[in-house]
Design a protein around this motif. Structure first.
Motif, mmCIF file in Angstrom:
data_model
loop_
_atom_site.group_PDB
_atom_site.id
_atom_site.type_symbol
_atom_site.label_atom_id
_atom_site.label_comp_id
_atom_site.label_asym_id
_atom_site.label_seq_id
_atom_site.Cartn_x
_atom_site.Cartn_y
_atom_site.Cartn_z
ATOM 1 N N PHE A 177 1.248 -1.542 -0.487
ATOM 2 C CA PHE A 177 -0.229 -0.240 -0.414
ATOM 3 C C PHE A 177 0.756 1.372 0.048
ATOM 4 N N LYS A 178 1.773 1.213 0.700
ATOM 5 C CA LYS A 178 2.836 2.797 1.188
ATOM 6 C C LYS A 178 3.106 2.946 -0.168
ATOM 7 N N LYS A 179 3.371 1.704 -1.195
ATOM 8 C CA LYS A 179 4.702 2.110 -2.608
ATOM 9 C C LYS A 179 3.111 1.641 -3.229
ATOM 10 N N GLY A 180 2.251 1.883 -2.756
ATOM 11 C CA GLY A 180 1.142 2.146 -4.263
ATOM 12 C C GLY A 180 0.457 1.163 -5.163
ATOM 13 N N GLU A 181 1.339 -0.031 -4.816
ATOM 14 C CA GLU A 181 0.510 -0.884 -5.941
ATOM 15 C C GLU A 181 -0.029 -1.936 -5.372
ATOM 16 N N ILE A 182 -1.308 -1.311 -3.904
ATOM 17 C CA ILE A 182 -2.276 -1.725 -3.871
ATOM 18 C C ILE A 182 -3.578 -0.423 -3.946
ATOM 19 N N THR A 183 -4.958 -0.496 -3.789
ATOM 20 C CA THR A 183 -5.523 0.785 -3.663
ATOM 21 C C THR A 183 -5.427 0.576 -2.302
ATOM 22 N N ARG A 184 -5.992 1.597 -2.110
ATOM 23 C CA ARG A 184 -5.894 2.219 -0.270
ATOM 24 C C ARG A 184 -7.918 1.092 0.146
ATOM 25 N N GLU A 185 -8.712 1.208 -0.704
ATOM 26 C CA GLU A 185 -9.950 0.183 -0.777
ATOM 27 C C GLU A 185 -9.138 -1.988 -0.606
ATOM 28 N N ALA A 186 -7.868 -1.824 -0.882
ATOM 29 C CA ALA A 186 -7.769 -2.994 -1.333
ATOM 30 C C ALA A 186 -7.051 -3.508 0.346
ATOM 31 N N TYR A 187 -6.282 -2.608 0.258
ATOM 32 C CA TYR A 187 -5.406 -2.264 1.529
ATOM 33 C C TYR A 187 -6.748 -2.259 3.392
ATOM 34 N N GLU B 266 -10.149 -8.059 7.791
ATOM 35 C CA GLU B 266 -9.929 -8.903 7.481
ATOM 36 C C GLU B 266 -9.268 -9.605 8.676
ATOM 37 N N SER B 267 -8.183 -8.876 8.596
ATOM 38 C CA SER B 267 -6.748 -9.784 9.649
ATOM 39 C C SER B 267 -7.704 -9.125 11.665
ATOM 40 N N ILE B 268 -8.294 -8.003 11.529
ATOM 41 C CA ILE B 268 -9.081 -7.356 12.842
ATOM 42 C C ILE B 268 -10.092 -8.555 12.901
ATOM 43 N N LYS B 269 -10.735 -8.875 12.207
ATOM 44 C CA LYS B 269 -12.093 -10.096 11.778
ATOM 45 C C LYS B 269 -11.136 -11.819 13.165
ATOM 46 N N LYS B 270 -10.703 -11.583 12.391
ATOM 47 C CA LYS B 270 -10.560 -12.919 12.424
ATOM 48 C C LYS B 270 -9.563 -12.584 13.890
#
Length: 732
Positions: A428-438, A444-448
């Motif tokens: 995310f910091k490098k701009g390789e994924i969108t904010r929505e995906a991040y 998902e991590s919080i939910k688990k």
């Protein structure tokens, strides 16, 4: 001709090479020979960097695979008996530091008022220190000579070693003074066989503290003996972090070669120079603890003041302390704003500064006073009104709102951050994924994490802090006035490194810091969800803080921003908010006369950060690795509802301080050590809880690990927490 001196050098490597080599070795991916090869490469590289800057006094034995105090324990043969059944010396060394399946690790605590942790030696009345071993020193000395360096040898001084040790049998450790000094004499005698004119640096930061007169008398005895062990040796006794005037009066009459003093954090040392008595003065004038560029004219003026009191030929220009406490080099910083980077000086740059001031001093070329590069803003230092009711009133309201069982269980905040978690954040910091995906990944991590905590049966949950790279850096990134390096790593302990923020400007909150994640996590459960914040004192103590205005003013700016976040969390129905002050104690001045002023602004800024909380909002705080004997009244004045503390490596001696003070608020002692991969059994934790109950009323007791779980693996975390919950059920 004047000379230059570096008290000590960082060892983790410019790209954290030692960290990664250690972790690969511990994971069984490489063998010990590979680890040693990395260590040797780093040592040689670091010596060469200092040679390039024409440093005259370069250290060996300032390098360690884990910690210098641990190395000193091994050097003196002071192995705790509980580790003597480990035959392999390497396995034993790391078991002492980290623990293993059969051995709990030795206690770890902060090195004076820094964020570096050392392993606390375990001594007992019958120790004879008969197995002195300088093989590590000899190996590094020979390595350095092969690189064309005639190194000085760094040793932790005997008084500092004794003072920082634990008496496992309750004895007075200073009864071991003669035995320890005799062991050090054996070390010096062995060192003297390595060559001629060897400078041995004894680090005695103990004498920057306010001490009883008996310590000064022991200082005299120690260095009268050690100073005459061999004519091959030149003994330098170095103190740092504050003034050491009383020690200088003693050392000036001892048969030693040099005295090292810190003039950056103890300018009062100027008053002690009449007692140097012809010794070489290792003048610490280049700041070894902070990252701001040296003010050349100010440093030159300081050297002039020093030379008014002693002969200029006696002065060796030095760093104020080891450069262990600053990052490696600004040359790896490509994204910092030029106006910030231009102000910075890390370890390699401090070598340049040392060479620069030495050249000017040699030529007697006084630099012009430099213009101030930082303009102090108007600081809003007025504290937010503290309107909370008495603890008794708050406790009743909180019990009604939360309905928690006896021995409420929780964790300190963070859960394991896997490579996958870090990879998503980096992408995310490098701009390789969108904010929505991040954000979807984080949710998902919080939910688990919430599901796991509910399955385990914890009473008060946390969201896991998967969005956070560091408990200070994360908040700094969302506040105005902070900048962040890419590679500004500093060793905290072992392979653990931190990247302190650069607090360079005026601080303010422009957006929520944690609200969205806490609110989302709370939506997943009916159990209370803790909001997790870092307190103003810890943010300052774990940052490199601007030095152009008083630290107290900066603290109130940060406190105001945290208070705004506390208010927004409680308005979103977060009923428990933890404002961590893990580094509260480490910021304490070493001299008694300076403590009251620190406590005043530290307590007031913490209370400013929580003063807006409603009575029914339960405020937690966390402190780690502290001796609370002398600050228990200060902790009471902080007025938190629940304090969680580290006691797993130190037994219940910390708790007894709270008992003696008749502390009324609730306490969560660490029931197990998270700094070790070892999973304690149910029986072990049950015994720990029973031990707590000998000290605290059951109504005051919370049960939790001793610190955050960020650095642990998921399997050991689940197993340890499951055992903790079982132990709590037995206790109930």
């Amino acid at each position: 001709m004047s000379q230059t001196y570096v008290t000590g050098f960082p060892r983790i490597g410019e790209k954290r090479e030692l960290k990664f080599a250690l972790e690969e070795y511990w994971a069984g991916k490489t063998d010990f020979e590979a680890l040693k090869a990395v260590a040797k490469t780093l040592r040689n590289r670091h010596w060469n960097y200092q040679k390039e800057r024409h440093i005259d006094f370069i250290s060996c034995n300032d390098f360690s695979l884990y910690d210098i105090m641990l190395d000193t324990t091994v050097m003196l043969g002071a192995i705790p008996p509980r580790f003597e059944n480990i035959d392999d010396k390497t396995d034993r060394y790391f078991a002492m530091a980290r623990g293993d399946d059969d051995h709990a690790a030795m206690e770890m605590t902060k090195w004076f008022n820094t964020n570096y942790h050392y392993i606390v030696p375990e001594l007992h009345a019958n120790m004879n220190f008969s197995h002195v071993n300088i093989s590590k020193i000899a190996e590094e000395f020979i390595e350095a000579k092969a690189q064309g360096v005639h190194p000085k040898i760094n040793l932790v001084g005997p008084l500092t070693f004794i003072f920082l040790s634990n008496a496992v049998d309750g004895s007075d450790l200073f009864n071991l003074f003669d035995a320890v000094v005799t062991a050090y004499a054996k070390v010096l005698y062995a060192i003297s066989s390595l060559g001629e004119n060897i400078v041995v640096q004894f680090d005695e930061p103990l004498f920057a503290k306010t001490l009883e007169p008996k310590f000064l008398s022991l200082l005299k005895i120690a260095y009268e003996r050690l100073g005459v062990v061999s004519p091959n040796l030149k003994i330098a006794v170095v103190t740092y972090f504050d003034r050491a005037n009383e020690a200088v009066e003693i050392l000036g009459n001892c048969p030693i070669w040099g005295i090292g003093l810190d003039f950056v954090y103890g300018e009062e040392n100027l008053d002690a120079l009449l007692h140097v008595n012809g010794k070489m003065l290792i003048a610490g004038v280049i700041d070894g603890r902070n990252v701001w560029k040296n003010n050349v004219s100010k440093t030159y003026n300081l050297l002039e003041k020093i030379s008014e009191k002693i002969d200029a030929q006696q002065i060796i220009i030095s760093t104020s302390c080891s450069l262990l406490h600053v990052p490696f080099s600004t040359q790896f910083e490509e994204k910092l704003a030029p106006e910030v980077k231009s102000r910075l000086s890390f370890a390699l740059e401090k070598l340049v500064e040392l060479e620069q001031i030495n050249t000017l001093w040699e030529k007697q070329e006084k630099p012009e006073a430099s213009a101030c590069t930082q303009k102090a803003p108007s600081v809003k230092s007025s504290a937010i009104a503290y309107t909370r009711s008495s603890y008794t009133t708050r406790f009743a309201l909180q019990q009604k709102a939360l309905n928690l069982p006896l021995f409420p269980t929780t964790t300190i905040g963070s859960f394991p951050q896997t490579k996958e978690t870090r990879a998503v954040r980096n992408a995310f910091k490098k701009g390789e994924i969108t904010r929505e995906a991040y954000e979807a990944s984080l949710k998902e991590s919080i939910k688990k994490c919430v599901e796991l905590q509910e399955a385990l049966g914890l009473d008060v949950l946390v969201h896991g802090e998967f969005e956070r790279n560091d408990m200070v850096e994360y908040f700094g990134e969302l506040l105005e006035g902070f900048a962040f390096s890419e590679n500004g790593w500093v060793q905290s302990y072992g392979s653990r490194c931190v990247k302190p923020p650069l607090l360079y400007g005026s601080v303010s909150r422009k957006q929520p810091l944690s609200v969205d994640w806490s609110v989302y996590a709370q939506s997943l459960t009916d159990k209370p969800m803790k909001g997790m914040l870092t307190g103003p004192v810890t943010i300052l103590n774990w940052s490199f803080v601007r030095n152009d205005i008083p630290k107290s003013e900066v603290a109130f700016e940060v406190a105001r921003a945290i208070a705004e976040e506390v208010d927004e969390l409680q308005r979103h129905d977060i009923k428990i908010i933890q404002v961590d002050e893990a580094a509260f104690k480490e910021g304490y001045p070493l001299r008694e006369e300076k403590i009251k002023a620190y406590e005043k602004w530290a307590v007031e800024s913490f209370k400013a950060s929580i003063g807006i909380a409603w009575d029914q909002t339960q405020i937690h705080t966390h402190m780690c690795y502290s001796n609370f004997n002398d600050i228990i009244d200060t902790i009471e004045r902080m007025d938190a509802d629940v304090i969680t503390i580290e006691t797993s490596r130190s037994g219940n001696k910390l708790l007894k301080v709270f008992q003696k003070a008749n502390y009324k608020a609730q306490i969560g002692p660490g029931v197990y050590d998270i700094h070790s991969p070892r999973v304690p059994s149910v029986e072990e934790m049950s015994e720990q809880i029973k031990a707590f109950l000998h000290v605290l009323p059951k109504e005051q007791l919370w049960i939790n690990p001793d610190c955050g779980l960020k650095t642990r693996g998921w399997s050991e975390t689940k197993a340890a927490l499951a055992n903790m919950i079982k132990a709590v059920h037995l206790a109930r």
